[in-house]
Every structure is written in C-alpha cells, then in structure tokens.
Motif scaffolding. Structure first.
Motif, mmCIF file in Angstrom:
data_model
loop_
_atom_site.group_PDB
_atom_site.id
_atom_site.type_symbol
_atom_site.label_atom_id
_atom_site.label_comp_id
_atom_site.label_asym_id
_atom_site.label_seq_id
_atom_site.Cartn_x
_atom_site.Cartn_y
_atom_site.Cartn_z
ATOM 1 N N LEU B 73 0.830 -1.206 0.000
ATOM 2 C CA LEU B 73 0.000 0.000 0.000
ATOM 3 C C LEU B 73 0.862 1.254 0.000
ATOM 4 N N PHE B 74 1.869 1.293 0.880
ATOM 5 C CA PHE B 74 2.611 2.568 0.889
ATOM 6 C C PHE B 74 3.553 2.677 -0.291
ATOM 7 N N ARG B 75 3.945 1.541 -0.870
ATOM 8 C CA ARG B 75 4.757 1.641 -2.086
ATOM 9 C C ARG B 75 3.914 2.183 -3.243
ATOM 10 N N LEU B 76 2.616 1.850 -3.232
ATOM 11 C CA LEU B 76 1.731 2.428 -4.253
ATOM 12 C C LEU B 76 1.781 3.951 -4.169
ATOM 13 N N GLN B 77 1.656 4.446 -2.953
ATOM 14 C CA GLN B 77 1.667 5.893 -2.744
ATOM 15 C C GLN B 77 2.999 6.492 -3.201
ATOM 16 N N LEU B 78 4.110 5.837 -2.868
ATOM 17 C CA LEU B 78 5.410 6.393 -3.225
ATOM 18 C C LEU B 78 5.675 6.315 -4.721
ATOM 19 N N GLY B 79 5.193 5.249 -5.341
ATOM 20 C CA GLY B 79 5.452 5.073 -6.758
ATOM 21 C C GLY B 79 4.586 5.976 -7.619
ATOM 22 N N LEU B 107 1.802 7.224 7.461
ATOM 23 C CA LEU B 107 2.761 7.024 8.549
ATOM 24 C C LEU B 107 2.385 5.808 9.399
ATOM 25 N N ALA B 108 1.083 5.608 9.575
ATOM 26 C CA ALA B 108 0.638 4.442 10.328
ATOM 27 C C ALA B 108 1.040 3.153 9.602
ATOM 28 N N LEU B 109 0.904 3.177 8.272
ATOM 29 C CA LEU B 109 1.275 1.991 7.487
ATOM 30 C C LEU B 109 2.753 1.675 7.669
ATOM 31 N N VAL B 110 3.587 2.709 7.579
ATOM 32 C CA VAL B 110 5.019 2.500 7.730
ATOM 33 C C VAL B 110 5.334 1.948 9.117
ATOM 34 N N THR B 111 4.689 2.552 10.100
ATOM 35 C CA THR B 111 4.924 2.146 11.490
ATOM 36 C C THR B 111 4.538 0.693 11.717
ATOM 37 N N MET B 112 3.344 0.343 11.271
ATOM 38 C CA MET B 112 2.874 -1.015 11.524
ATOM 39 C C MET B 112 3.655 -2.030 10.697
ATOM 40 N N HIS B 113 4.037 -1.639 9.497
ATOM 41 C CA HIS B 113 4.853 -2.544 8.681
ATOM 42 C C HIS B 113 6.145 -2.879 9.426
ATOM 43 N N GLY B 114 6.823 -1.856 9.927
ATOM 44 C CA GLY B 114 8.080 -2.084 10.638
ATOM 45 C C GLY B 114 7.881 -2.922 11.887
ATOM 46 N N THR B 115 6.905 -2.537 12.679
ATOM 47 C CA THR B 115 6.655 -3.267 13.919
ATOM 48 C C THR B 115 6.356 -4.734 13.639
ATOM 49 N N ILE B 116 5.469 -4.960 12.690
ATOM 50 C CA ILE B 116 5.043 -6.323 12.394
ATOM 51 C C ILE B 116 6.215 -7.151 11.884
ATOM 52 N N MET B 117 6.956 -6.591 10.935
ATOM 53 C CA MET B 117 8.037 -7.373 10.338
ATOM 54 C C MET B 117 9.143 -7.655 11.356
ATOM 55 N N VAL B 118 9.571 -6.622 12.078
ATOM 56 C CA VAL B 118 10.699 -6.819 12.997
ATOM 57 C C VAL B 118 10.307 -7.735 14.151
ATOM 58 N N LEU B 520 12.483 6.102 -10.793
ATOM 59 C CA LEU B 520 13.108 5.072 -9.985
ATOM 60 C C LEU B 520 12.154 4.600 -8.893
ATOM 61 N N ASN B 521 11.439 5.550 -8.306
ATOM 62 C CA ASN B 521 10.489 5.179 -7.269
ATOM 63 C C ASN B 521 9.377 4.298 -7.821
ATOM 64 N N LYS B 522 8.955 4.599 -9.021
ATOM 65 C CA LYS B 522 7.931 3.790 -9.656
ATOM 66 C C LYS B 522 8.458 2.369 -9.867
ATOM 67 N N PHE B 523 9.686 2.308 -10.343
ATOM 68 C CA PHE B 523 10.317 1.010 -10.595
ATOM 69 C C PHE B 523 10.398 0.191 -9.306
ATOM 70 N N ILE B 524 10.872 0.846 -8.238
ATOM 71 C CA ILE B 524 11.001 0.143 -6.959
ATOM 72 C C ILE B 524 9.643 -0.375 -6.511
ATOM 73 N N ALA B 528 8.588 -4.213 -5.917
ATOM 74 C CA ALA B 528 8.205 -4.644 -4.573
ATOM 75 C C ALA B 528 6.867 -5.359 -4.601
ATOM 76 N N ILE B 529 5.930 -4.815 -5.363
ATOM 77 C CA ILE B 529 4.604 -5.413 -5.377
ATOM 78 C C ILE B 529 4.649 -6.777 -6.073
ATOM 79 N N LEU B 530 5.434 -6.858 -7.161
ATOM 80 C CA LEU B 530 5.574 -8.154 -7.831
ATOM 81 C C LEU B 530 6.222 -9.189 -6.912
ATOM 82 N N ALA B 531 7.298 -8.788 -6.251
ATOM 83 C CA ALA B 531 7.982 -9.721 -5.356
ATOM 84 C C ALA B 531 7.036 -10.174 -4.251
ATOM 85 N N PHE B 532 6.190 -9.258 -3.801
ATOM 86 C CA PHE B 532 5.231 -9.634 -2.763
ATOM 87 C C PHE B 532 4.266 -10.694 -3.293
ATOM 88 N N PHE B 533 3.781 -10.492 -4.518
ATOM 89 C CA PHE B 533 2.861 -11.494 -5.073
ATOM 90 C C PHE B 533 3.560 -12.824 -5.255
#
Ligand code: HEM
Ligand SMILES: [Cu+2]
Ligand SMILES: [Cu+2]
Lengths: 356, 621
Positions: B73-79, B107-118, B520-524, B528-533
């Motif tokens: 979700l947040f990569r969509l926003q950044l890309g 910001l909540a997405l970033v926060t929860m992503h980090g918390t959940i993953m780590v 570059l951001n679009k590419f990333i 990321a989304i493909l790798a996730f799938f």
C-alpha cells in the motif's frame, strides 16, 4: 474503478495459480518415481547463479552509472567535500569486497555443483587463513575509524568565534528562523510565552532579545562559518540540508547545534547546474506527523555584501510587534533604532571580510 | 496430519522405555501415557515444542502477509504519488480522502509494517518457530525444560498479536510514530491521532510480546544448558543451537530495557510524568512537562533495538550454516571461529546502540566511541562470511531450495552488511542518517536476509515438521523470483538515499532535490509489489504440501544432526526409544575413509575406524 482493481488482482492470482498448477503437474510426471536423486535442476540452478551474477552485475553497474549524476547532491560546504571523499573512499573499499565475495559465492556455487562420484574436500578449518582474514578486515576497519574520527571531531568541534549565528526552530509543520540582530546575542525564549504572534516565545524583558529578528528563509554569507542553533517546540524534527551535508535533530527541551561554512552562493550554484530555479533546501528528516514530508525551508547563500545588505533591511521582532513588547513591562526605553541595525551590518561585514 | 499415523504408534510403543539418563523427562512421558488427550490440548493448548513451533510459524506467516500488504500500500503511494486511489476505498474506508491516501495513515502503514516485520515475523515467527522446533530435537531432549512456559510463551504472543491486529481497525488509526516510536510524537495524541488509542494498544501489545519473549528465552537457555543428551557437550552443538542459545541470551538481557522504556512512556502518556518530555508547546497549549529528555528514550530503545537486529539475524545465521554444510557435503569451515564470532557479535551488539543516534545532539565524544565499537562489529561479521564461502569451496553442492535460499542469504548479508560500514562512520552518517540509504541497508541485511534464513529453514525442516516434502520446483521459482525481486527493490534504494531522500516521506514532490527520482520510485514500487505477489507461490506450496506433498523419509537430506534420527513424524517425546547419545561433532561430511559421505552424530567412533582422525576415539564405554 473498484471492480477493475479487484479484477486485476484476481486475474493476477489466477495467472499465478495457473502457472503453479501446470508446473505441479509437470513435476509429478517427471519426478514421480525418482525419490531423491539429483537431477538436471541442480545444473540449471548452478548455471542460473552464474547468469544472475553476470546479468545482475551488469544491470547494477549500468544503473549505478546512469544514476550517478543524480545521486550526488552538489556540495556547497567546506566539510562536505571532505565527507564526500570519505564516503566514496569507503564505497570503493566496500565495492571491491562486494564484487570479490560475490564472484567467489557464485563461482563456487557453479564450480562445485554436485557431480556424481566426486567427494567434497574434508576441510574443517585452517588457523592460518582464519587469522589472516580476521586481521585484514580489522586493519581496514581501523583505518576507516581513524579517518572518520578525524573528520567527525573536526565537524563537531567548536564553531569559530566569528561565526554567523542563527537559530532554527522546528514546529509542526514548518521552520522558524531567528537572527540575533545587532548585538550578536540571541535573546531568551520561553516555551510558555509562545502564542500565535510570539511564535518563538520571545521573553522581551531580556534586552538582548529586543533586536532579534525572525526571517521567512535562511540567509547565510558565502565563505563564512555559520552556526545553527537548533531547537524544537513540540516533537522531534531534524534539520537536514543535503547540499551542505548538514544534519542535526531538533529536540524539545534540549537545544542542539551544527556549524558549517557555505562555499557557493545560490546564484553560483544555479549557474553551475544550469538551473535558474535551483534553491538550497532544508528538509525535516525526523518523522513528526502529518506534514513531515512537506516541512521545507529555502536557504539562500549570498555574497557577503549582499548578506550584509539583507541583514540591514530586517526589522526586529519587537519593532514589528509593539503590542507584544508593551506586554513585557520593559524596564528600559526602546533601544531598537534603524541606525543600530546598520551598525550590526558593519560588524558582520568586518567579520565576513576577515574570514575571506 | 494424515501422515502422522504410522509413526504415532511407534511413539507409544517406545514411550514406556525410560532410560536412567533421561529421568528428567518423565513428566512428559507420563503426560503422553494418557494419550487420548482432548484435541484441544493436543493441537491448540499443546505443550509439545513441535506443535508450538508450528503455531509460531503459522502465526508468523499470517503476520508476514499483513506486513507485506501494508508495504504494498505505501509503495503504491510512493510510486504513484499523483494518482488517485479511489479504488482502495472499499478496503481503507475513510483513510482514502478524495482519492488520496491520508498522510497520517501513510505514517501508520510505515509504522505497523516495521513493527510487524521486525517483531511479529522476524523475531517471533523466525526464532519462535525454529528455536522451539530444533532445540530439543538437535540436542537430544524429549521436550523443552518447561512445556508449560513454552505454551504460555506462544499464548502471550497470540494475545499480543490480537491486540496489535485490533489496533489496525480503530477509529483514530494504529500507532503512527515510526516503529521506533520516538516521543514526544508517540506520547502526544495532539501531535498525531495514531498516538491516541492506537499507541496505547501498541504499548500493551508490545508489553505482552516481551513477556512472551522472556518466557521463551528463559526456556531455551535452560533447555540448552540442562537437557543435552549424553555426549552432547557444548563443543558438539550444531551451530543452529549456538545461534538460538545466544539469541535467547540477547533477548533476555535487552527486552527488559524496552519494557522499561515502554513503561516510562506509558507513565508519561497517562500519568503526567516527564521522563521523555520537556518544554512543549503544541496545539495552542504549553504543556506542563519539564525536565525530561526525548533522547533518553532513544538510548533505552536502541539498547534493545540494536541487539534486536542480531536477535533477528543470528537464528538465520545458525540455520544457514547448517544448511550450507549439509548441502555442500562439507564440514562448516571454522566451526570454532563461527562460535567465536557469534559470541563476539553478541557481546559487541550491546555496546553499539548509539550509532543510531549520531546526529541527535549527543556528545560528539560519545559519537567517536560508538563509531569505534560499531566498526569493530564488522570484523566478526566478515569472518562469518568468509567461513561460509570457504564451506562452499570444493564442496559437492546440491541445490535444494533450502540451499538456494542459504546462498541467497549470504549474498544479501554481504550486500547489506557492507553498507553498515558507511553508516557506522559517524562523519558520513551525518548525511546518510534517516535517508533511504539506511532503509536499503537494513532491508538487505536484516529484512531480506532474515527472511531468506526463514525460508531456508522452512524448506529444510519441513519434512520433519509435517512428514512431507515441499515441492522443489515451486521452491526454485519462489527463490529466483524473490532473489531477483529483492535486489531490484533495494539496490536502487541506495541511489535515492545517497541523493539524500528522507525516509518516512509521504511524497517528495515538494522538494526539487528529491523529485528527480520519480521513475526510480515507480520502478522500486512495481518490483516490490511483484515480489510480494511471488510469495503466494510459497504460501500455496506450504499449505498444499502439508496435506498433499510427497511423503518424506526419516533423513531426506542425509544430514548428521540428531533431529534426523527421529521417526518421520516424531511424536510427543521425539524418540520412540532411548534418546541417542552423541559421540562426534555435527559436521562429519565427506570424511576421508568413511563409507558414506556423512556420519551422524550418534555413530560412535568405534564403528568408524576407517575414517577416524588420530585423536578421535570414544571417551566413554
Ligand atoms: C557490518 C555490520 C553493521 C554495521 C556497521 C551497521 C551499522 C548501522 C548503523 C550505523 C545504522 C544507523 C544508521 C542511521 O540510522 O543513520 C544502522 C541501521 C540499521 N541496521 Fe545496521 N549495521 C550492521 C549490520 C546490521 C545487521 C546485521 C542488521 C540486522 C540484522 C542491521 C540492522 C539495522 C537496522 C534495522 C537499522 C535501522 C533501524 C532504523 O533506523 O529503523 N545492521 N546499521
Ligand atoms: Cu518532520
Ligand atoms: Cu544498530
């Protein structure tokens, strides 16, 4: 629109699963009987590692070179050049290690892929090699620490006495800037005095604050050390000025500082980059809430003379806000006159000339 | 579970046989005698370390999917910062405002992503799964020292998960101050709505999480120290066990500090204390807090935070060492150096925390000290890497999926570890701190490597967990997609970071300096989304193979460690008969003179006269 999105996801999933199924079937046909033999896939994977190394390495090199120009924000401070040298020296060292270790990793993977009848070489340890490859990184690290430490102490050392001083205060979600005025002394501020007009919380019963002025953007003279005094009045922020290689947190309750010497005026940088719209930018680099990503301030580097002229034009906060001033039953009469401001200019000009 | 049947009866057959050396296991055996346990106690409130391991694994997979979705979700926003995301509003509701993602929700997405993953995936999911599964099996124990504490450890984690998950759906949104939850932002709901109820739930959830970690950790340490089978001296332990053991020690010593930080933060938030707050004017009001220091919080946080990154990576290092040796058919190179470097890393990881704080205004002298200590830690890391490379050298490599992921791990660990040398240099970190360069660094060295370790572990030990094999071909596809995907995402991120692009930015479009990286951001984002799938291939393979996978044999990889001497599906108590004794180190692969290219740890030297080295002879018997 919604339907389209969901459809897209579904199609993607279907494609993935379709692929999966085909592969699944093929697999069962080919390996149904052979329980755990090492088949051609072993060879395929070994070759893929080599292909990955070559294609990946080339793509990396290409994209790195392609982006190299964009990657380096042009440098505009004295220590920035030193820092840049340190950065790229370290990059070259780690780049060499990166390339060598990856070549070993992938070439070994390929070269020592399973071969029928071959036995691996029983080689549990070798003290000599192990000592060598412990000591060499240790020496390289020692060198890097030493170089970094020298630079770090220089950058974080005390600012020169004749620095231009100004204060940057972070708030949700913009930056406030304050200059000390003619007396070169920042007046006392107190967070309890902050309100909509007195954004800094000036305590105007302190005389040294009477000539302080606030500014909408940062002006600094080229070639002259600048000392940033940094504070925050709500949450953490960070003063980040990529072109000057400057970064320091803004911490509520704990003033911080950073000094640097700009080397190129805004105009010079515009000419150098061929971009007439170029501006030095200050970004907030510590998450601070909704507007974090837009907490920007322009920085103007002037020729010393222009800086002095700009400085002389500024009106002090107390002069602009007489009612605030009146609220502080000041003990002495109003000090701030226009002639004082021009006296300040003279001081700065002298200091700037001395340092050139 | 179908494959359970044949071995299950074996277990009961052997259960009565108690040998004197394992009397401390009697309670477990006793326990198993009434084996007609209610299913609830067998599969849900189980005290069997293997069941608990699977519970951790499946919960971890659940969290990984959530964490990955948030990042997409947040990569969509950044890309695509300029596009409209109206199509997401059925899922995100009011967080889509007029087609735009709400910046606070970003910001909540970033926060929860980090918390959940780590924490939830790479700490609980990784170490929880494999410490639980492998410690008793590899040291030769019937179960953990305390099955009950072990069960509690999972259920505290479960409770903590429920609370964290709930916080995703509340009105004011989940915590949004970054996974490092620096106050004052995290302390003041006026500063960001996520610091209201969302933050409270975050803190409560993490407190429970820490309890879970401590219960687990005490248990792992006790088990490794006390329950090793006959002959299993510390110098014969597989590197996996050394890694789990030291990880547990790190956790035990550092998590309480995070607990205290969380506690003090709770006090500041709810009871008006001023540990971390001072001189604050916010939302038109001057607060009464005075004398606290936000920087104190950072010291406490990183005193856990840095060891935490090694808590995440060390189990992966251990498993990768094991898998590389097994599939190269070679002893791990420098077994003692490997243990030494694990010890060195563990020790040093406690004295480098302030490298996360070079530009916080901390005394520059401290910066110098921490720079020095930080760069030292690169030495044991380098030693480990060289030893892994030397293990491959002149091996006879079988590319199982686990082996592919292990090689991938080494590659990612190198790529990400090297940039640590840049960041550890305080002078350079002035420029790099909090940019995407840091994001790239830790996603390679911690995020991706640890995930690769996790995958390697699952592919390698799946046969022992479920009695069936994962599909190798799907595994290969999964590996190559992920390996390529990860590099496509994180290599370009360095460029963006070197240019000074700050992390946790909802959009960069307001800055001239950063807006040149739109493509570059679009590419990333796309990568990321493909790798996730791509990860759904694994998820499919995992669940499909639990039920329909090819049946496993007892020791499908011809490995030497004790877990492979158990039946295909070990029952409660692990070995139907006596626990095997151990005579040799775990890496007798391709020993000259031996008949096979591996000699399990439980084979006495007296049976391998032809391959014994001069000093190798059985000490007992
Ligand atoms: C060669 C050894 C390493 C060195 C010298 C090193 C150095 C550093 C430094 C100095 C930072 C702070 C950068 C900044 O915020 O400005 C950092 C960030 C980080 N490192 Fe490393 N690192 C190393 C290895 C690792 C490993 C092995 C892991 C994890 C397994 C790791 C995980 C992280 C994480 C998670 C962060 C960022 C935390 C955050 O700000 O959110 N690092 N590293
Ligand atoms: Cu900010
Ligand atoms: Cu660290």
């Amino acid at each position: 629109m919604i339907a389209l999105g969901i459809l897209l996801v579904l199609v993607l999933l279907l494609v993935v699963f379709g692929l999966l199924f085909r592969i699944q079937i093929l697999t069962s046909i080919f390996s149904g009987s052979s329980a755990r033999e090492i088949g051609t896939s072993n060879r395929v994977n070994a070759i893929l590692f080599i292909i990955f190394m070559i294609v990946g390495g080339a793509a990396f090199a290409y994209s790195f070179i392609e982006n190299y120009g964009k990657m380096n924000p042009p440098i505009a401070s004295v220590h920035g050049f030193e820092m840049e040298r340190l950065f790229w020296t370290t990059m070259i060292i780690i780049g060499i290690v990166f390339v060598l270790t990856h070549i070993l990793l992938f070439v070994y993977s390929y070269k020592y892929q399973h071969k029928e009848g071959r036995r691996a070489y029983f080689f549990p340890h070798n003290n000599k090699i192990e000592i060598i490859w412990t000591v060499i990184p240790a020496i390289v690290m020692a060198g890097l620490v030493f170089a970094g430490w020298k630079e770090w102490t220089k950058i974080t050392g005390p600012a020169p006495k004749d620095s231009v001083v100004l204060e940057v205060m972070g708030k949700q979600f913009n930056w406030l800037v304050r200059y000390p005025g003619r007396d070169q002394k920042l007046g006392v501020v107190n967070y309890r005095l902050i309100d909509a007009t007195n954004e800094f919380g000036f305590d105007l019963s302190d005389k040294s604050g009477l000539d302080d002025f606030v500014a909408g953007e940062i002006h600094v003279p080229k070639g002259h050390p600048v000392l940033l005094k940094i504070r925050s009045r709500d949450v953490l922020h960070a003063v980040y000025m990529p072109h000057f290689r400057v970064q320091m947190y803004a911490v509520p309750g704990m003033p911080t500082k950073f000094w640097f010497t700009p080397t190129k005026t805004t105009d010079e940088m515009r000419a150098q980059l061929g971009n007439p719209k170029f501006n030095y930018e200050l970004a907030c680099n510590q998450i601070c809430g909704r507007g974090h990503f837009a907490m920007k301030l322009n920085i103007v580097v002037d020729e010393p003379d222009d800086y002095v002229a700009w400085f002389a034009q500024q009106k002090s906060f107390s002069e602009q806000n007489p009612d605030v001033l009146a609220n502080f039953q000041q003990k002495s009469d109003k000090l701030v006159e226009k002639e004082n401001a021009s006296a300040a200019a003279a001081v700065v000009t002298q200091a700037a000339k001395a340092s050139l | 579970m179908a494959a359970n049947l044949p071995t299950h009866s074996q277990v009961q057959g052997g259960i009565g046989v108690t040998e004197p050396s394992t009397t401390h296991h009697d309670e477990h055996l006793h326990h198993d005698e009434h084996h007609d346990q209610h299913w609830l106690f067998k599969y849900v409130f189980s005290q069997d370390h293997k069941v608990i391991a699977k519970q951790f694994l499946i919960t971890g997979i659940f969290w990984a999917i959530i964490g990955g979705t948030l990042s997409s979700l947040f990569r969509l926003q950044l890309g695509w910062p300029e596009s409209t995301f109206e199509w997401l509003s059925p899922f995100l509701g009011k967080w889509i405002e007029a087609g735009k993602l709400n910046p606070e929700f970003y910001l909540a997405l970033v926060t929860m992503h980090g918390t959940i993953m780590v924490f939830f995936v790479l700490t609980a999911g990784l170490s929880g799964t494999f410490s639980n599964f492998l410690i008793p099996l590899q040291i030769g124990a019937r179960d953990m020292a305390s099955g009950f504490m072990n069960m509690l450890s999972y259920w505290f984690f479960f409770l903590s998960s429920i609370i964290m998950f709930t916080s995703l759906f509340i009105e004011t949104g989940p915590a949004a101050a970054g996974w490092t939850i620096y106050p004052p932002l995290s302390a003041l709901p006026q500063a960001i709505p996520g610091s209201g109820l969302g933050m409270t739930l975050w803190l409560v959830s993490m407190a429970l999480f820490i309890v879970s970690q401590l219960l687990g950790g005490v248990n792992y340490i006790t088990t490794v120290i006390n329950l090793r089978t006959r002959g299993m001296s510390m110098s014969k332990l597989p590197l996996t066990i050394w890694a789990f053991f030291l990880t547990a020690v790190l956790g035990l010593l550092s998590f309480p500090v995070l607990f205290s930080a969380a506690l003090l933060l709770i006090f500041d938030r709810s009871f008006g204390t001023s540990f971390f707050l001072s001189d604050i004017y916010i939302a038109g009001q001057a607060l009464n807090h005075q004398g606290g220091s936000p920087i104190l919080f950072q010291h406490l946080f990183w005193f856990l935070g840095h060891p935490e990154v090694y808590i995440v990576i060390m189990p992966a290092m251990g498993m990768v060492s094991e898998i590389l040796a097994t599939n190269s058919r070679k002893p791990i190179f420098g077994y003692r150096a490997m243990i030494g470097s694990l010890l060195g890393i563990s020790l040093l990881s406690f004295v480098v925390w302030a490298h996360h704080m070079f530009v916080t205004g901390m005394n520059p002298f401290l910066g110098s000290v921490f720079m020095f200590l930080t760069l030292i830690i690169a030495v044991p890391s380098a030693v480990k890497t060289f030893n892994w490379l030397a293990t491959l050298w002149r091996g006879n490599i079988r590319f199982t999926t686990a082996m592919l992921f292990s090689i991938g791990f080494v590659s990612l660990f190198i790529s990400g570890g090297l940039t640590g040398i840049i960041l550890g240099n305080a002078a350079i970190d002035i420029q790099m701190h909090n940019t995407y360069f840091v994001v790239a660094h830790f996603h390679l060295v911690m995020g991706s490597s640890a995930f690769f370790g996790l995958f390697a572990g699952v592919y390698h030990w799946f046969p022992k967990m479920f009695g069936r094999m994962l599909d190798e071909k799907l595994g290969y596809i999964h590996f190559w997609l992920t390996f390529i995907g990860v590099y496509l995402v994180f290599m370009p991120m360095h460029y963006v970071g070197i240019a000074g692009f700050p992390r946790r930015y909802y959009a960069w479009t307001g800055f001239d300096s950063f807006s040149q990286f739109a493509d570059l951001n679009k590419f990333i984002s796309a990568a990321a989304i493909l790798a996730f799938f791509g990860q759904f291939i694994f998820i499919f393979n995992f669940f499909y193979s639990i039920f329909r996978g090819r049946r496993a044999t007892e020791n499908p990889w011809n490995s030497t460690t004790l877990e492979w001497t158990t039946p295909v599906l070990p029952g409660h108590g692990n070995w139907p008969g006596e626990i095997p004794a151990v005579y040799r180190w775990p890496y007798d692969y391709s020993k000259p003179g031996a008949a096979e290219d591996f000699i399990p740890q439980n084979v006495p030297y007296s049976q391998t006269q032809s391959s014994n080295l001069p000093y190798e002879r059985d000490t007992e018997e």
